[in-house]
Design an enzyme around this catalytic site. Structure first.
Site, PDB file in Angstrom:
ATOM      1  N   SER A  86      -3.558  44.683  49.552  1.00  0.00           N
ATOM      2  CA  SER A  86      -4.079  43.329  49.767  1.00  0.00           C
ATOM      3  C   SER A  86      -3.794  42.760  51.151  1.00  0.00           C
ATOM      4  CB  SER A  86      -3.449  42.361  48.760  1.00  0.00           C
ATOM      5  OG  SER A  86      -3.622  42.815  47.457  1.00  0.00           O
ATOM      6  N   THR A 186      -2.363  37.926  48.353  1.00  0.00           N
ATOM      7  CA  THR A 186      -2.020  37.544  49.724  1.00  0.00           C
ATOM      8  C   THR A 186      -0.519  37.412  49.920  1.00  0.00           C
ATOM      9  OG1 THR A 186      -4.001  36.243  49.727  1.00  0.00           O
ATOM     10  CG2 THR A 186      -2.344  35.606  51.333  1.00  0.00           C
ATOM     11  N   THR A 204      -3.853  38.492  54.755  1.00  0.00           N
ATOM     12  CA  THR A 204      -4.504  39.144  53.613  1.00  0.00           C
ATOM     13  C   THR A 204      -5.725  39.938  54.047  1.00  0.00           C
ATOM     14  OG1 THR A 204      -5.336  38.761  51.372  1.00  0.00           O
ATOM     15  CG2 THR A 204      -6.087  37.242  53.044  1.00  0.00           C
ATOM     16  N   ARG A 214     -17.250  37.438  54.429  1.00  0.00           N
ATOM     17  CA  ARG A 214     -16.593  36.468  53.533  1.00  0.00           C
ATOM     18  C   ARG A 214     -15.191  36.146  54.083  1.00  0.00           C
ATOM     19  NH1 ARG A 214     -11.489  36.433  50.489  1.00  0.00           N
ATOM     20  NH2 ARG A 214     -11.772  35.063  48.706  1.00  0.00           N
ATOM     21  N   VAL A 215     -14.893  34.860  54.131  1.00  0.00           N
ATOM     22  CA  VAL A 215     -13.566  34.414  54.556  1.00  0.00           C
ATOM     23  C   VAL A 215     -12.957  33.635  53.397  1.00  0.00           C
ATOM     24  CG1 VAL A 215     -12.363  32.836  56.118  1.00  0.00           C
ATOM     25  CG2 VAL A 215     -14.126  34.360  57.012  1.00  0.00           C
ATOM     26  N   THR A 237      -1.858  31.840  47.017  1.00  0.00           N
ATOM     27  CA  THR A 237      -2.385  33.181  46.773  1.00  0.00           C
ATOM     28  C   THR A 237      -3.289  33.110  45.548  1.00  0.00           C
ATOM     29  OG1 THR A 237      -1.831  35.497  46.330  1.00  0.00           O
ATOM     30  CG2 THR A 237      -0.324  33.855  45.435  1.00  0.00           C
ATOM     31  N   GLY A 238      -4.214  34.046  45.486  1.00  0.00           N
ATOM     32  CA  GLY A 238      -5.156  34.033  44.359  1.00  0.00           C
ATOM     33  C   GLY A 238      -6.576  34.008  44.887  1.00  0.00           C
ATOM     34  N   GLY A 240      -9.336  32.784  46.723  1.00  0.00           N
ATOM     35  CA  GLY A 240      -9.422  31.807  47.801  1.00  0.00           C
ATOM     36  C   GLY A 240     -10.490  30.750  47.585  1.00  0.00           C
TER      37      GLY A 240
HETATM   38  N1  GLY Z   1      -6.247  34.267  48.706  1.00  0.00           N
HETATM   39  C1  GLY Z   1      -6.827  35.232  49.505  1.00  0.00           C
HETATM   40  C2  GLY Z   1      -8.271  35.321  49.443  1.00  0.00           C
HETATM   41  O1  GLY Z   1      -8.885  34.873  48.483  1.00  0.00           O
HETATM   42  O2  GLY Z   1      -8.861  35.867  50.341  1.00  0.00           O
END
Ligand code: GLY
Length: 336
Positions: A86, A186, A204, A214-215, A237-238, A240
């Site tokens: 990750s 992350t 991440t 994609r961001v 984290t999780g 985004g």
């Molecule tokens: N939390 C990281 C992402 O969704 O890219």
């Protein structure tokens, strides 16, 4: 209860240490006393793998390194771990088989921030984010521009994806529907440094097999990370998409500003999001937080979010609080 800044500073030994360090005319006895008032560092990061990063961050602080050095070099440990799917060069590629990394960093002093998104082939995106913060007039660079900047700064390149991740990606391409639920975790690392200031960083590879370009939340200031040097720091984290739509980390810090402890602030943020969101509690989001007093905590939308905490006295993995669906009221509260 709202704590005023004045009350807060009066309460805080941090004020004594920061103030004392700035008085060059102090006697050596007073200087010695001020050393005793130095803040004990507290380092908090997401997931059990964050513990190795915390330990490195603590080592750097104990050797006299700055809070930013501790954040950057701490996160390097996770970015260097090719077994981590990750973060860094070991991360999962996007749908086209290309690893695009997101990262950001914040310094409490000066309220400074730097960030890179969808950067390719750079071993330490956290260092690229730090250079953006320290060497440009900008906050965020993306894609080819971010890579170009990192290369000009002499940052190390790295081959990615690794052979193993490439094989997994090829398999995913062959049978997309089966592996679409791949997870990602992350690293967000936040700390209260011995100088009494707050710092944080995030890194991440994001959602596995994401659409190219994609961001996620991790490079978004206020999304995946937020540091307010008068209040506290928070990281996420999780998924985004479920954090950045709500300025999640900013919300956590705002709750702390209004008097919540770090755990309460994380929990209230997850609840606030779950009440509004059509997904209800099915969000896959987690937050960590540390405040100016060195208190820390974490919470997530589901049971079992584990995070790492390191101080000079201990370094351990703890479990964050989780929202209970009962607390949310009629499923999803504000949901249509
Ligand atoms: N939390 C990281 C992402 O969704 O890219």
């Amino acid at each position: 209860m709202v704590t005023t800044r004045r009350q807060f500073l009066q309460d805080s030994s941090v004020f004594l240490s920061v103030g004392a360090a700035a008085w060059p005319w102090m006697t050596s006895e007073a200087k010695e006393k001020s050393m005793l008032n130095k803040t004990s560092p507290v380092i908090v990061s997401t997931w059990p793998f964050g513990k190795a990063s915390n330990d490195e961050a603590l080592r750097i602080l104990q050797q006299g390194g700055s809070g930013l050095d501790a954040v950057e070099k701490g996160i390097w440990v996770t970015e260097n771990d090719l077994s981590n799917s990750s973060v860094g060069a070991g991360g999962m590629p996007n749908a086209m088989g290309v690893v695009q990394l997101d990262s950001c960093i914040m310094s409490g002093p000066g309220h400074k921030a730097g960030s890179v998104a969808a950067i390719e082939g750079i071993r330490h995106p956290i260092s690229a984010a730090r250079r953006v913060m320290e060497k440009t007039r900008h906050v965020m660079l993306v894609g080819a521009g971010a890579r170009e900047f990192a290369l000009k700064e002499g940052l190390e390149v790295a081959e990615m994806p690794t052979e193993g991740r490439r094989r997994e990606w090829l398999q995913w391409k062959a049978e997309q529907e089966k592996s679409a639920a791949k997870n990602h975790d992350t690293i967000a690392l936040i700390l209260l440094a011995p100088d009494g200031h707050l710092y944080g960083g995030c890194s991440t590879s994001g959602w596995a097999y994401k659409l190219p370009g994609r961001v996620g939340d991790s490079p978004i200031i206020g999304g995946g990370l937020y540091v307010d040097d008068e209040v506290g720091a928070a990281g996420a984290t999780g998924i985004g998409e479920n954090v950045m739509r709500y300025c999640g980390s900013f919300q956590v810090v705002s709750f702390m500003q209004r008097g919540a402890t770090p755990t309460e602030a994380c929990l209230e943020t997850v609840k606030a999001i779950a009440r509004k969101d059509p997904k209800g509690a099915d969000l896959s989001i987690n937050f960590i937080a540390v405040d100016k007093k060195g208190r820390y905590g974490a919470a997530g939308s589901a049971q079992g979010f584990s995070y790492s905490v390191t101080t000079p006295k201990f370094s351990q993995v703890e479990t964050g609080r989780a929202i209970s669906t009962k607390e949310l009221g009629p499923v999803g509260g504000n949901r249509p």
